[in-house]
Design a protein around this motif. Structure first.
Motif, short mmCIF file in Angstrom:
data_model
loop_
_atom_site.label_atom_id
_atom_site.label_comp_id
_atom_site.label_asym_id
_atom_site.label_seq_id
_atom_site.Cartn_x
_atom_site.Cartn_y
_atom_site.Cartn_z
N LEU A 105 45.99 -22.41 -45.35
CA LEU A 105 44.79 -23.55 -45.28
C LEU A 105 44.80 -25.13 -45.47
CD1 LEU A 105 42.18 -21.20 -47.27
CD2 LEU A 105 42.35 -21.27 -44.90
N TRP A 106 45.18 -25.40 -46.19
CA TRP A 106 45.65 -26.45 -46.39
C TRP A 106 46.11 -26.93 -44.91
CZ3 TRP A 106 47.37 -27.57 -52.06
CH2 TRP A 106 46.16 -27.50 -52.86
N ILE A 229 57.80 -30.21 -63.19
CA ILE A 229 56.73 -29.72 -62.48
C ILE A 229 55.84 -28.45 -62.38
CG2 ILE A 229 55.51 -30.14 -59.93
CD1 ILE A 229 58.03 -31.88 -59.90
N PRO A 230 54.53 -28.23 -62.57
CA PRO A 230 53.90 -26.65 -62.51
C PRO A 230 54.70 -26.20 -61.44
CG PRO A 230 52.24 -28.52 -63.20
CD PRO A 230 53.47 -29.65 -62.83
N HIS A 231 54.87 -24.81 -61.90
CA HIS A 231 54.99 -23.68 -60.96
C HIS A 231 54.66 -23.67 -59.80
CE1 HIS A 231 57.06 -20.17 -59.81
NE2 HIS A 231 56.27 -19.55 -59.75
N ASP A 232 53.04 -23.22 -60.26
CA ASP A 232 52.24 -22.99 -58.83
C ASP A 232 51.83 -23.99 -58.00
OD1 ASP A 232 51.09 -24.93 -60.60
OD2 ASP A 232 48.87 -24.06 -60.33
N GLN A 233 51.82 -25.81 -58.51
CA GLN A 233 52.49 -26.45 -57.65
C GLN A 233 52.98 -26.97 -56.47
OE1 GLN A 233 51.00 -31.08 -58.79
NE2 GLN A 233 50.31 -29.55 -61.30
N ALA A 334 48.51 -32.52 -45.83
CA ALA A 334 48.37 -31.36 -46.10
C ALA A 334 48.58 -30.70 -47.88
CB ALA A 334 48.46 -29.65 -45.33
N THR A 335 49.26 -31.60 -48.41
CA THR A 335 49.15 -31.47 -49.61
C THR A 335 48.64 -32.57 -50.38
OG1 THR A 335 51.30 -32.18 -49.63
CG2 THR A 335 50.88 -29.53 -49.60
N SER A 336 47.54 -33.52 -50.05
CA SER A 336 47.49 -34.79 -51.11
C SER A 336 46.34 -34.22 -52.03
CB SER A 336 46.35 -35.54 -49.95
OG SER A 336 45.63 -34.51 -49.15
N ARG A 337 45.87 -32.89 -52.26
CA ARG A 337 44.93 -32.64 -53.61
C ARG A 337 45.97 -32.36 -54.36
NH1 ARG A 337 43.79 -29.67 -49.19
NH2 ARG A 337 41.05 -30.08 -48.35
N LEU A 338 47.79 -32.31 -54.95
CA LEU A 338 47.73 -31.73 -55.75
C LEU A 338 48.52 -33.19 -56.52
CD1 LEU A 338 51.53 -28.99 -53.72
CD2 LEU A 338 48.58 -28.62 -55.05
N PRO A 339 48.68 -32.78 -57.77
CA PRO A 339 49.01 -34.04 -58.86
C PRO A 339 49.86 -34.69 -58.60
CG PRO A 339 47.14 -32.54 -59.97
CD PRO A 339 48.01 -31.73 -58.45
N ARG A 343 56.12 -36.91 -56.65
CA ARG A 343 57.34 -36.31 -57.06
C ARG A 343 58.07 -35.24 -56.75
NH1 ARG A 343 55.09 -34.32 -62.97
NH2 ARG A 343 57.76 -34.39 -63.28
N ILE A 344 57.40 -34.13 -56.20
CA ILE A 344 57.96 -32.89 -55.36
C ILE A 344 58.26 -33.73 -54.12
CG2 ILE A 344 57.84 -30.55 -54.47
CD1 ILE A 344 54.92 -30.53 -56.31
N ALA A 345 57.82 -34.48 -53.77
CA ALA A 345 57.78 -34.70 -52.57
C ALA A 345 59.58 -35.43 -52.14
CB ALA A 345 57.31 -35.88 -51.38
N GLU A 346 59.49 -36.27 -53.40
CA GLU A 346 60.92 -37.61 -53.64
C GLU A 346 62.31 -36.27 -54.01
OE1 GLU A 346 63.21 -40.25 -54.20
OE2 GLU A 346 61.61 -40.67 -52.99
N ALA A 347 61.80 -35.38 -54.68
CA ALA A 347 62.98 -34.00 -54.90
C ALA A 347 63.27 -33.64 -54.23
CB ALA A 347 61.80 -33.43 -55.86
#
Length: 473
Positions: A105-106, A229-233, A334-339, A343-347
């Protein structure tokens, strides 16, 4: 004279020759254990030689007319992939299925490229090996063939004159042995890769079928263990990135062949270092194949790249960077809503830049580095394009191969942006006119403003550089 008396008079070398001749009799020929025992004069362990002969005999009978047999690579890879015995739990599958639904959806808000026709799925490590090994074989076969051919030539050159006839007659077998050693190494690399990759598009190459999006839950859990990082994010981000990669290759159906052909073009240019191989062949001991195995694994047999190979690798790196740059920008939006999205993108970027041990082993094995060095530059180009012409204008560049951005566009996105903006205004200037317009734009002039010989600052103007008014007074 009895057969046993003739065998007793043979030297160990002659007995080994007899065994090799026996090997050509096919899988039904029996190897005499007493004959093997006589090889102790050559320092060969008879039990080991019995096993080697049985394997070679069966392999030779089954692959005589098929070139290199990749069955060994598959068995080796699956053995490594399935070592820990862990499968996919129902809980893991449910969590990732839910992440895929929301990610789809995102993603539809961030790209005009349509959804997949087949649902995304979770995959075990062994399942990933089964699904991707045909592509790995296609990419590695030119190198395996080159090593096998060079091994045959080197051993022919190093063999004593009295054994030339035997070595030449066994040329096909020697090629098979070299190819089998390479296939075994490839199996180890792919098996270890199966313990590192998180998703189908993780390596950057189109290893899965077009439109097939997958995540490996075992490796996903390992990847997120130390990130805090939270698993769901994390699941949402990885699912979005995988869907973006799969959507792109399903939409641009020509892209898969484009990537694979560039990889094989690079691989076909690989030639074994004959000097290193001849030096290895001069001390090669059939009872100790580990030295040859180590040489293949370390990449010492692959010489420094030629200019043509370097150019081919540069083209491939630019192509992979263009693909991954688009995937990164689309995933970012698409993931701009994720807090924790940044951090995930850099990882993910850091992980792709460094690569794992198996990816480094693949580089040594086939000379191919899969880490796109220009991904940040490519992402910046796609960001500029999106800001200039929007999502639809950006994604339209994947409609045809001729529209795809080039390495020059990564270097200087302004040229691409100016061209796309002109097209959005309904203007389609000829290439030379486009260059002129861009030059004027970069010089601070307005598009369409006359310059040079057309009037501005010409020698026919006034001393202040203003063009003369051609209208009558």
């Amino acid at each position: 004279m009895a057969e046993s008396d003739r065998e007793d008079d043979q030297s160990p070398e002659e007995q080994l020759q007899a065994l090799i001749r026996q090997l050509f009799g096919g899988a039904g020929a029996e190897v005499d254990p007493e004959q093997l025992a006589r090889l102790s004069g050559m320092g060969i362990d008879p039990a080991m030689m019995q096993t080697v002969m049985q394997h070679l005999q069966g392999a030779f009978a089954g692959a005589a007319d098929k070139g290199i047999s990749w069955d060994l690579a598959k068995r080796q890879a699956l053995h490594i992939a399935n070592q820990d015995g862990r499968g996919v739990t129902d809980g893991q599958r449910t969590d990732l299925d839910q992440a895929f639904v929301l990610a789809a959806l995102w993603l539809s808000e961030a790209t005009t490229i349509s959804e997949l026709s087949a649902p995304p799925r979770t995959l075990t490590r062994g399942g990933w090996v089964e699904a991707t090994l045909p592509v790995w074989q296609e990419l590695a076969e030119p190198v395996a063939t080159s090593i096998a051919d060079a091994l045959t030539e080197a051993l022919n050159g190093q063999a004593p004159e009295e054994m030339q006839g035997l070595v030449q007659g066994a040329g096909r077998l020697i090629r098979m042995v070299g190819g089998s050693l390479f296939a075994s190494q490839l199996g180890q690399v792919v098996g270890n890769l199966s313990k590192e990759v998180v998703s189908g598009g993780d390596v950057g190459l189109p290893l899965m079928s077009d439109g097939d999006a997958v995540i490996l839950p075992q490796n996903f859990a390992d990847f997120g263990r130390d990130l805090e990082i939270p698993h769901d994010q994390l699941a949402l981000y990885i699912a979005t990135r995988e869907l973006a990669h799969a959507r792109l290759f399903r939409h641009a159906r020509w892209l898969r062949l484009h990537v694979i052909s560039q990889v094989t073009d690079f691989a076909r240019g690989i030639h074994v270092d004959t000097g290193a191989l001849e030096e290895l062949a001069s001390r090669f001991d059939p009872s100790e194949p580990e030295e040859l195995r180590r040489a293949i694994e370390s990449g010492v047999l692959l010489p420094t790249r030629s200019e043509a190979q370097t150019a081919a690798l540069t083209r491939l790196e630019n192509l992979l960077a263009t693909i991954e740059g688009w995937v990164e920008i689309v995933t970012e939006r698409a993931t701009s809503r994720l807090p924790s999205a940044d951090r995930i993108a850099e990882a993910v970027r850091r992980r792709r830049a460094v690569g794992g041990p198996a990816e480094q082993a693949l580089s040594s094995l086939v000379g191919l580095e899969l880490r796109p060095r220009r991904m940040r530059e490519a992402a910046a180009m796609w960001r500029a394009v999106t800001d200039a012409v929007g999502v639809a204008g950006r994604d339209a560049l994947w409609d045809y191969p001729d529209l795809m951005p080039t390495a020059e566009d990564i270097d200087d996105p302004a040229v691409l942006v100016a061209r796309l903006e002109a097209r959005a205004r309904g203007e389609e200037p000829a290439p030379d006119e486009m260059d002129d317009e861009l030059a004027r734009l970069l010089a601070g002039e307005h598009p369409g403003e006359p310059s040079g010989a057309d009037g501005a600052s010409s020698e026919h103007g006034d001393p202040d550089g203003q063009a003369e008014d051609p209208r009558p007074a």
